[in-house]
Design an enzyme around this catalytic site. Structure first.
Site, PDB file in Angstrom:
ATOM      1  N   ASP A 147      27.571  33.582  51.492  1.00 35.54           N
ATOM      2  CA  ASP A 147      27.837  34.459  50.989  1.00 35.54           C
ATOM      3  C   ASP A 147      25.976  35.136  52.311  1.00 35.54           C
ATOM      4  O   ASP A 147      25.657  35.378  53.267  1.00 35.54           O
ATOM      5  CB  ASP A 147      26.477  35.091  49.438  1.00 35.54           C
ATOM      6  CG  ASP A 147      27.486  34.330  48.796  1.00 35.54           C
ATOM      7  OD1 ASP A 147      28.512  34.860  49.165  1.00 35.54           O
ATOM      8  OD2 ASP A 147      27.091  33.581  48.134  1.00 35.54           O
ATOM      9  N   ASP A 182      33.556  38.708  47.254  1.00 43.09           N
ATOM     10  CA  ASP A 182      32.881  38.822  46.001  1.00 43.09           C
ATOM     11  C   ASP A 182      32.919  40.313  45.942  1.00 43.09           C
ATOM     12  O   ASP A 182      33.605  40.467  44.231  1.00 43.09           O
ATOM     13  CB  ASP A 182      31.244  38.924  45.947  1.00 43.09           C
ATOM     14  CG  ASP A 182      31.371  37.178  45.445  1.00 43.09           C
ATOM     15  OD1 ASP A 182      32.339  36.207  45.313  1.00 43.09           O
ATOM     16  OD2 ASP A 182      30.310  37.201  46.174  1.00 43.09           O
TER      17      ASP A 182
END
Length: 205
Positions: A147, A182
């Site tokens: 991420d 995401d």
């Protein structure tokens, strides 16, 4: 619009999201050390973190193996939905939304499947490198999801009053760190709920 065209658009979205997502992740993985933070603006930063969980770093009961297997099943199920909905001539906008969700889920599962096999895990502050397949930091199915996007849009300090929740703490809205995959999942879900909630409800009747 023909079924063939809808299939092509769905496949193009799937491949495009995967390529963009993996290009970003590999560049972050090999260009930043774990925990490094690059401030683009006061409300947008690149922060390199890794997690075992679902979107936005959430955790799933049952651990890493359960999560990875769940993702594989979910991707297969979503692919089946897309195939059947195209044959049923569902709107192209709806197909785009579901394709974004499937592509996002696939983007994160690539990390889980292969990143542990192809990347090392050097000590701070070194950056990771691609290594010979199978000699990385983890086993098949046990890679960590990369991420990097962080949007601390609003920050404030709570008054130090014991009756208040989080008294005296520094609070941030929106605090999760997430990735491109995401984002694809989130955009697809939100658009489905806003524009195609009636079609979604058909699956629960």
């Amino acid at each position: 619009m023909s079924q063939r065209t809808k299939f092509i658009i769905s496949i193009a979205i799937f491949i495009s999201v995967l390529v963009i997502d993996q290009l970003i992740k590999v560049n972050v993985k090999t260009g930043m050390f774990l925990g490094e933070r690059i401030e683009i603006t006061s409300w947008f930063q690149l922060v390199f973190v890794e997690n075992n969980g679902m979107a936005f770093g959430m955790e799933l009961w049952g651990g890493k193996l359960v999560l990875t297997l769940f993702r594989i099943v979910a991707i297969a199920f979503i692919g089946w939905i897309i195939y059947n909905d195209i044959r049923k001539d569902k709107p192209i906008g709806y197909i785009v939304c579901v394709s974004l969700i499937m592509a996002g889920a696939a983007g994160n599962i690539i990390d889980c499947l292969f990143y542990g096999l192809i990347f090392n895990n050097p000590p701070f502050p070194q950056v990771a490198q691609l290594v010979e397949y199978g000699t990385g930091y983890g086993d098949f199915l046990y890679g960590k999801v990369v991420d990097m996007f962080y949007f601390p849009l609003i920050e404030w300090d709570m008054p130090d009053i014991k009756a208040l929740p989080y008294a005296g703490e520094h609070c941030v809205f929106f605090s999760p760190v997430f990735n491109f995959a995401d984002s694809a999942i989130s955009v697809g879900i939100v658009a489905l709920l806003i524009f195609y909630h009636n079609l979604v409800n058909d699956y629960f009747k």
